[in-house]
Design a protein around this motif. Structure first.
Motif, PDB file in Angstrom:
ATOM      1  N   VAL A  31       0.838  -1.200   0.000  1.00 49.36           N
ATOM      2  CA  VAL A  31       0.000   0.000   0.000  1.00 49.36           C
ATOM      3  C   VAL A  31       0.870   1.246   0.000  1.00 49.36           C
ATOM      4  CG1 VAL A  31      -1.930  -1.141   1.177  1.00 49.36           C
ATOM      5  CG2 VAL A  31      -0.146   0.002   2.531  1.00 49.36           C
ATOM      6  N   ALA A  32       0.237   2.364  -0.297  1.00 49.02           N
ATOM      7  CA  ALA A  32       0.922   3.659  -0.265  1.00 49.02           C
ATOM      8  C   ALA A  32       0.470   4.414   0.975  1.00 49.02           C
ATOM      9  CB  ALA A  32       0.608   4.462  -1.523  1.00 49.02           C
ATOM     10  N   ILE A  33       1.422   4.779   1.828  1.00 54.25           N
ATOM     11  CA  ILE A  33       1.114   5.545   3.032  1.00 54.25           C
ATOM     12  C   ILE A  33       1.612   6.979   2.907  1.00 54.25           C
ATOM     13  CG2 ILE A  33       1.474   5.746   5.520  1.00 54.25           C
ATOM     14  CD1 ILE A  33      -0.277   3.407   4.787  1.00 54.25           C
ATOM     15  N   SER A  34       2.843   7.149   2.456  1.00 55.12           N
ATOM     16  CA  SER A  34       3.458   8.478   2.422  1.00 55.12           C
ATOM     17  C   SER A  34       3.188   9.224   1.126  1.00 55.12           C
ATOM     18  CB  SER A  34       4.971   8.361   2.631  1.00 55.12           C
ATOM     19  OG  SER A  34       5.565   7.615   1.580  1.00 55.12           O
ATOM     20  N   LYS A  35       2.515   8.584   0.188  1.00 56.61           N
ATOM     21  CA  LYS A  35       2.196   9.252  -1.074  1.00 56.61           C
ATOM     22  C   LYS A  35       0.803   8.834  -1.524  1.00 56.61           C
ATOM     23  CE  LYS A  35       5.763   7.247  -2.912  1.00 56.61           C
ATOM     24  NZ  LYS A  35       6.818   6.797  -3.861  1.00 56.61           N
ATOM     25  N   ARG A  36       0.211   9.608  -2.381  1.00 52.99           N
ATOM     26  CA  ARG A  36      -1.136   9.317  -2.861  1.00 52.99           C
ATOM     27  C   ARG A  36      -1.086   8.482  -4.131  1.00 52.99           C
ATOM     28  NH1 ARG A  36      -1.320  10.424   1.299  1.00 52.99           N
ATOM     29  NH2 ARG A  36      -1.825   8.225   1.183  1.00 52.99           N
ATOM     30  N   GLY A  37      -2.147   7.718  -4.360  1.00 53.61           N
ATOM     31  CA  GLY A  37      -2.221   6.872  -5.540  1.00 53.61           C
ATOM     32  C   GLY A  37      -2.495   7.675  -6.804  1.00 53.61           C
ATOM     33  N   ASP A  38      -2.683   6.954  -7.906  1.00 52.84           N
ATOM     34  CA  ASP A  38      -2.922   7.633  -9.175  1.00 52.84           C
ATOM     35  C   ASP A  38      -4.382   8.052  -9.296  1.00 52.84           C
ATOM     36  OD1 ASP A  38      -4.410   5.381  -9.883  1.00 52.84           O
ATOM     37  OD2 ASP A  38      -2.787   4.477 -11.015  1.00 52.84           O
ATOM     38  N   LYS A  39      -4.745   8.581 -10.469  1.00 52.98           N
ATOM     39  CA  LYS A  39      -6.095   9.112 -10.658  1.00 52.98           C
ATOM     40  C   LYS A  39      -7.163   8.025 -10.663  1.00 52.98           C
ATOM     41  CE  LYS A  39      -5.816   9.146 -15.739  1.00 52.98           C
ATOM     42  NZ  LYS A  39      -5.903  10.000 -16.948  1.00 52.98           N
TER      43      LYS A  39
ATOM     44  N   GLY B  84       5.708   2.369  -6.777  1.00 51.60           N
ATOM     45  CA  GLY B  84       4.909   3.484  -6.276  1.00 51.60           C
ATOM     46  C   GLY B  84       4.268   3.224  -4.931  1.00 51.60           C
ATOM     47  N   LEU B  85       4.357   2.004  -4.433  1.00 43.77           N
ATOM     48  CA  LEU B  85       3.812   1.659  -3.119  1.00 43.77           C
ATOM     49  C   LEU B  85       4.964   1.517  -2.132  1.00 43.77           C
ATOM     50  CD1 LEU B  85       1.199  -0.962  -4.357  1.00 43.77           C
ATOM     51  CD2 LEU B  85       0.884   1.495  -3.992  1.00 43.77           C
ATOM     52  N   ASP B  86       4.777   2.032  -0.916  1.00 44.20           N
ATOM     53  CA  ASP B  86       5.921   2.149  -0.014  1.00 44.20           C
ATOM     54  C   ASP B  86       5.854   1.296   1.241  1.00 44.20           C
ATOM     55  OD1 ASP B  86       4.068   3.514   1.660  1.00 44.20           O
ATOM     56  OD2 ASP B  86       4.618   5.445   0.786  1.00 44.20           O
ATOM     57  N   THR B  87       4.765   0.568   1.458  1.00 44.34           N
ATOM     58  CA  THR B  87       4.605  -0.162   2.711  1.00 44.34           C
ATOM     59  C   THR B  87       4.060  -1.566   2.463  1.00 44.34           C
ATOM     60  OG1 THR B  87       4.126   1.930   3.861  1.00 44.34           O
ATOM     61  CG2 THR B  87       3.554  -0.112   5.012  1.00 44.34           C
ATOM     62  N   GLU B  88       4.692  -2.555   3.082  1.00 48.75           N
ATOM     63  CA  GLU B  88       4.218  -3.932   3.024  1.00 48.75           C
ATOM     64  C   GLU B  88       3.598  -4.289   4.377  1.00 48.75           C
ATOM     65  OE1 GLU B  88       6.291  -7.503   1.006  1.00 48.75           O
ATOM     66  OE2 GLU B  88       6.882  -7.635   3.125  1.00 48.75           O
ATOM     67  N   VAL B  89       2.352  -4.752   4.348  1.00 43.87           N
ATOM     68  CA  VAL B  89       1.621  -5.116   5.566  1.00 43.87           C
ATOM     69  C   VAL B  89       1.247  -6.595   5.465  1.00 43.87           C
ATOM     70  CG1 VAL B  89      -0.238  -4.479   7.138  1.00 43.87           C
ATOM     71  CG2 VAL B  89       0.665  -2.779   5.536  1.00 43.87           C
TER      72      VAL B  89
END
Length: 266
Positions: free
Chosen positions: A209-217, A248-253
């Motif tokens: 998932v992306a935590i520190s940045k926003r996804g695309d449109k 583009g995704l910065d976090t693995e959960v």
């Protein structure tokens, strides 16, 4: 004899205007107080990123996740997702120059999960939102042969057709599920509930998932921490969280679904 008005009762036009202005100011301030109270009360009790999750009753607050507006119906949401999935330029890129590069990166992710005993060659695995199936090919490359992908548009033989809000699989089907499209879920709770429904007890789910940045449109939600995920995975335990560089995704959960007896005891 002219009658005279006491000096202290006389009001000049200027004094009258001042008095009127003070009176209007006082009334305006008194009228504004209830509005100020409501604003401060709501601001104090509502997380700045809290929203109403459309997959819940509208009186339930979900902090740290925001559902994007603009979808007038589920049909319009699906059409927007299909616009990306069916984009001929993107599909060409994914099946040509991006193909080997992404398989290599995914293979490294999955190899590490195997080393941590979170994935094995005997796992039956599902990749959610797999597009043309690079994740599936990567799983098979590292030895997890019984792997399949799911997306709105099938890409045989690696990807079957399916909506992650309503997976086309029976309960307790997979030992491992992976997804990097959580941000595309319009109904995050349904997305998670379907994972927990089709995942076997003791099975592992890995989300990028992306935590520190926003996804695309094309993203349908924005995630600001892992807390909503922990709250949504009601039948699973959080295994770990780590930073990754995943397209583009910065976090693995990582979550593990509880055994039946453990769930019953809760």
């Amino acid at each position: 004899m002219k009658s005279s008005t006491p000096t202290h009762l006389k009001n000049s036009p200027r004094q009258t205007r001042r008095g009127t202005f003070k009176y209007i100011t006082l009334i305006s301030f008194l009228l504004f107080l209830p509005v100020l109270y409501l604003f401060l009360h709501v601001k104090h009790n509502l997380h700045p990123n809290a929203i109403i999750d459309h997959s819940l009753p509208h009186n339930v607050q979900v902090p740290d996740i925001r559902i994007r507006s603009g979808y007038t119906s589920y049909k319009t949401y699906l059409q927007r997702q299909l616009n990306k999935t069916l984009n001929p330029k993107l599909r060409k890129v994914r099946t040509t120059r991006d193909w080997d590069r992404k398989i290599q990166v995914f293979s490294e992710f999955f190899s590490r999960l195997k080393q941590e005993d979170l994935l094995s060659n005997n796992s039956r695995a599902l990749c959610i939102g797999a597009r043309v199936g690079q994740e599936v090919a990567a799983l098979q490359r590292v030895g997890v042969v019984d792997s399949i992908g799911m997306d709105l548009v099938p890409y045989p033989p690696l990807v079957v057709e399916g909506d992650f809000h309503n997976q086309p699989f029976e309960n307790d089907t997979f030992e491992f599920e992976f997804s990097n499209v959580f941000d595309h879920a319009l109904y995050p709770r349904k997305f998670v509930a379907e994972i927990e429904r089709t995942l076997k007890a003791g099975g592992v789910c890995v989300l990028h998932v992306a935590i520190s940045k926003r996804g695309d449109k094309y993203s349908a939600n924005d995630l600001f921490s892992v807390r909503p995920l922990v709250e949504m995975f009601r039948r699973s335990d959080l295994v770990r969280v780590r930073k990754v560089d995943g397209f583009g995704l910065d976090t693995e959960v990582v979550f593990r679904k509880r055994e039946v007896n453990a769930v019953q005891q809760l």
